[in-house]
Scaffold this motif. Structure first.
Motif, short mmCIF file in Angstrom:
data_model
loop_
_atom_site.label_atom_id
_atom_site.label_comp_id
_atom_site.label_asym_id
_atom_site.label_seq_id
_atom_site.Cartn_x
_atom_site.Cartn_y
_atom_site.Cartn_z
N THR A 184 0.83 -1.21 0.00
CA THR A 184 0.00 0.00 0.00
C THR A 184 0.86 1.25 0.00
O THR A 184 1.80 1.36 0.80
CB THR A 184 -0.93 0.00 1.23
N GLU A 192 -8.17 11.52 -6.73
CA GLU A 192 -8.24 10.16 -7.26
C GLU A 192 -8.17 10.13 -8.80
O GLU A 192 -7.41 9.35 -9.38
CB GLU A 192 -9.57 9.57 -6.77
N SER A 193 -8.92 11.01 -9.44
CA SER A 193 -8.99 10.91 -10.89
C SER A 193 -7.69 11.38 -11.56
O SER A 193 -7.31 10.88 -12.61
CB SER A 193 -10.20 11.66 -11.44
N ALA A 196 -5.34 8.53 -11.21
CA ALA A 196 -5.74 7.48 -12.15
C ALA A 196 -5.24 7.82 -13.56
O ALA A 196 -4.78 6.94 -14.30
CB ALA A 196 -7.25 7.32 -12.15
N LYS A 211 -4.16 -6.62 -8.72
CA LYS A 211 -5.17 -5.56 -8.80
C LYS A 211 -4.69 -4.29 -8.10
O LYS A 211 -3.95 -4.36 -7.11
CB LYS A 211 -6.47 -6.02 -8.11
N LEU A 212 -5.15 -3.16 -8.61
CA LEU A 212 -4.86 -1.88 -7.94
C LEU A 212 -6.18 -1.29 -7.45
O LEU A 212 -7.13 -1.17 -8.20
CB LEU A 212 -4.20 -0.90 -8.92
N ALA A 213 -6.23 -0.92 -6.16
CA ALA A 213 -7.43 -0.30 -5.61
C ALA A 213 -7.12 1.08 -5.07
O ALA A 213 -6.03 1.33 -4.54
CB ALA A 213 -8.01 -1.17 -4.50
N TYR A 214 -8.08 1.99 -5.24
CA TYR A 214 -7.98 3.37 -4.76
C TYR A 214 -8.85 3.48 -3.51
O TYR A 214 -10.05 3.26 -3.58
CB TYR A 214 -8.53 4.34 -5.80
N LEU A 215 -8.24 3.86 -2.38
CA LEU A 215 -8.99 3.90 -1.13
C LEU A 215 -8.85 5.26 -0.47
O LEU A 215 -7.88 5.51 0.25
CB LEU A 215 -8.47 2.81 -0.20
N LYS A 222 -5.11 6.10 -0.36
CA LYS A 222 -4.28 4.89 -0.33
C LYS A 222 -4.41 4.16 -1.65
O LYS A 222 -5.51 3.98 -2.16
CB LYS A 222 -4.76 3.94 0.77
N ARG A 224 -3.65 0.54 -3.17
CA ARG A 224 -3.28 -0.80 -2.72
C ARG A 224 -3.12 -1.76 -3.89
O ARG A 224 -4.02 -1.92 -4.71
CB ARG A 224 -4.32 -1.36 -1.77
N GLN B 19 -9.83 -3.11 5.11
CA GLN B 19 -9.06 -1.87 5.12
C GLN B 19 -9.95 -0.69 5.52
O GLN B 19 -9.48 0.32 6.01
CB GLN B 19 -8.46 -1.62 3.73
N PRO B 74 -14.36 7.35 -10.10
CA PRO B 74 -13.90 7.53 -11.48
C PRO B 74 -12.80 6.54 -11.89
O PRO B 74 -12.28 6.66 -12.99
CB PRO B 74 -13.37 8.96 -11.46
N THR B 75 -12.44 5.60 -11.04
CA THR B 75 -11.31 4.74 -11.38
C THR B 75 -11.76 3.35 -11.82
O THR B 75 -12.91 2.97 -11.66
CB THR B 75 -10.35 4.63 -10.18
N ASP B 77 -11.38 0.35 -10.83
CA ASP B 77 -11.88 -0.70 -9.96
C ASP B 77 -13.37 -0.54 -9.64
O ASP B 77 -13.96 -1.38 -8.98
CB ASP B 77 -11.03 -0.82 -8.68
N LEU B 114 -10.94 15.78 -16.60
CA LEU B 114 -10.47 14.62 -17.36
C LEU B 114 -11.67 13.85 -17.92
O LEU B 114 -12.78 13.97 -17.41
CB LEU B 114 -9.66 13.69 -16.46
N ARG B 116 -12.39 10.82 -17.57
CA ARG B 116 -12.98 9.95 -16.54
C ARG B 116 -13.91 10.71 -15.60
O ARG B 116 -14.79 10.13 -14.99
CB ARG B 116 -11.91 9.18 -15.78
N ASN B 117 -13.66 12.01 -15.45
CA ASN B 117 -14.58 12.81 -14.65
C ASN B 117 -15.87 13.07 -15.43
O ASN B 117 -16.97 13.02 -14.88
CB ASN B 117 -13.94 14.15 -14.27
#
Lengths: 415, 415
Positions: A184, A192-193, A196, A211-215, A222, A224, B19, B74-75, B77, B114, B116-117
């Protein structure tokens, strides 16, 4: 078996009316995940016979292991045990070791024992009883048609004891679990965007088993990276290579490359540099200090805090000038500057944090609306002040202020 | 419809690997319950197409309303939206108002936008779009075969806005909901099974539509009486009569007859008496102060705190004698007594709380093991000191110390 799937069922009306927040499932999922057992469903239901039977049937249909917490207390609203008997077509019998444990607990606490306490030693006849070293309700392990069911009390530290002492080791022994590797990265200062967008090429080349996760977590984000595979070493190597690439791509906004709190990040940095810190808190009311001291060993670098909620305490404890408060108000750059200076002098630390703001819902003015907050961080030589305009409720405004302030100090120490 | 049943589905891998702790469902359940809508199942699943489709089918089979949060970011996952299209057999189309909202948010924050937004304004064609005033992902209301589905973002304050602005009012309008009345008594100092024993006759006479639940919360125990019925006034009257009987039965151990935190109980008492308080905290590191100031309006009675984590700060800020620390140690009755005296002098409050303890995992000795904590509460005339030997982990020991200390001060003020 190649991949074990697990469902967690939590039983209790208090979870369904929102009176209790379920922290048990998160802890259980963490532990299971770390050993390669995937929790794919978590279900909360009430203390209702039909709903419990329905949940047991539904979850065992899609999972290999069904972990159940709650509903094992000594009072009348706890009906899990008789319902388990019904589901497993068995009956309650007395379990001698549990009876001795219950008697021992009551004796050692000097409490008289009641029939309802003694009844906690009644267990379904087909269950393997799991000792509860921290309470009176034992855990129970069932097997039926190739599926495993474990019922545990809902009291967090009792459940944790039963999981650590028995359930996790036994699952590790009984199943060949896949390797799961998490890494992480915690970032700050970019949405986030936008992250990304920067990671489009990186994400495109990720193999299917990584896998990639946005937290999002307050003002921090974060990222992960999780890899699955048969061989732990090769998964770890693969994840490690990708994680280094991720770090390089986000070096400018990285807070830490470990999954730890901002309090731990700051603490590690202070320990590494051999420096100390303290806080002067108005609007956060001691929250920053409590987060920093939540880290074991924080006494090595944290000296203390002046929580100056009232203005007269800012003057008395921190030496803020009454003229400053008069001219600029408690929520101002000048005030947090003087609070910082005062904290450094009072606490005799290398660094300090000072915060003052209006957390809401009341106290805002047209010039200083709710969410206005001033932060000062620094040492005797150099200070940085920043202003934020937060837009959330009191609790979230306070928590975000704490995160922002700790992150500002982190950045200043690193500069 | 007589009784609406609801399922809540939360989507996101972060919930399943532990998490993130799910606080959304608890808030949603509270709101729904208050208007007579019973949440009978809460289900958490990952960002996995099959699991989402399966959960939608299972929950709509047993509930009238299915509320869904998460997976709308927007990502990459976040796959909730395409999966909803599949489930409702529809396609994504652009929604003009949402597009304008997204553009407006980015413009007002001075951020470049962007693709994605922009894509956040794509919504399933059959959905009724619900405006999200606090973010870019809108809510979506679906109806299919007599069931209602609402999908909302997982960011708590965005979800709350959508629920408050649209979902709750519309559910109230569309359904005739039953009346639900809760009354909660908070007690301290007696275990669950002893209270249950005292309430045997009371519980035996409760009618079927009124339930009593026992909800342990740190060192306190909440007893919640819940009544259901068609007519709100008559249910409220029935619950009220029983609640008064309950209060009479437990008068000696009652903390409050409202469902509020110990910080609010103490705050209300201080406001009522026109008194002020402050704290001197060692082992709790500011947690007591932060809990007290979490209550809006606490500046009326809370002045501040000396968080004296280091011993030299106990001497400097609170005037604890070095001889006392030398002779008895920081965790001792003599030290907390002097911390209390020092806090009253420093903060000039009517009352103060002082705590010092060893929260673990390190720092224990044979004479003072981990979990040893001394608490002093009082005013200039009278102080009470108590010692506890706690048996939990650092976090829980700290939180229990805070609850015990606040409850001790509450009792002293009332005496």
């Amino acid at each position: 078996m190649d991949k074990i799937t697990t469902s967690i069922i939590t039983i209790g009306d208090e979870l369904l009316i929102g009176q209790t927040i379920d922290t048990n499932s998160a802890w259980m999922a963490q532990q299971l995940n770390a050993m390669g057992i995937w929790v794919h469903r978590r279900v909360a239901i009430g203390d209702i016979r039909d709903d419990i039977l329905d949940a047991l049937a539904k979850e065992s249909a899609v999972s290999d292991v069904v972990l159940i917490t709650g509903g094992l207390g000594p009072t009348a609203d706890d009906i899990t045990k008789p319902t388990l008997c019904e589901y497993f077509n068995t009956r309650l019998v007395q379990h001698q070791e549990t009876l001795e444990n219950v008697l021992h607990i009551f004796e050692s606490r000097g409490l008289p024992i009641l029939q309802r306490n003694l009844d906690q030693s009644l267990v379904p006849e087909t269950a393997t009883v799991i000792e509860n070293k921290r309470g009176t309700a034992p855990g129970m392990w069932f097997e039926k048609e190739g599926k495993i069911y474990v019922s545990m009390p809902g009291v967090p530290h009792e459940m944790k004891g039963i999981m650590e002492d028995y359930v996790l080791p036994r699952l590790a022994k009984d199943f060949k679990t896949p390797a799961v590797i998490h890494q992480t990265l915690v970032t700050s200062g970019m949405g986030e965007s936008f992250i990304a967008e920067r990671l489009v090429a990186f994400e495109a080349k990720l193999p299917a088993h990584i896998k990639l996760a946005y937290l999002p977590s307050y003002s921090l984000l974060k990222l992960r990276l999780t890899g699955f595979g048969k061989d732990k070493l090769s998964v770890a190597a693969e994840v490690s290579i990708l994680f280094h690439q991720l770090k390089d791509l986000l070096a400018d906004i990285t807070v830490t490359d470990q999954d730890i709190s901002i309090g731990e990040v700051l603490g590690n940095l202070l320990k590494e540099k051999g420096k100390t810190m303290g806080t002067a808190e108005s609007c956060t009311g001691g929250l920053i200090a409590s987060w920093i001291t939540a880290v074991p060993g924080s006494s090595a670098y944290f000296k203390g805090s002046a929580v100056t909620y009232a203005n007269e305490m800012k003057v008395k404890m921190l030496g803020v000038k009454p003229e400053t408060l008069q001219a600029h108000g408690a929520v101002s750059e000048a005030t947090v500057q003087e609070m910082l200076t005062g904290a450094l002098a009072l606490l005799q630390t290398d660094y300090a944090i000072a915060v003052s703001g209006i957390m809401g819902p009341d106290g805002g003015t047209p010039e200083k609306p709710v969410g206005t907050v001033w932060i000062a961080v620094g040492n005797a030589k150099r200070t940085v002040t920043v202003k934020y305009q937060l837009r959330y409720d009191r609790e979230r405004n306070t928590q975000m202020t704490a995160v922002y302030a700790m992150n500002e100090l982190r950045k200043l120490i690193l500069e």
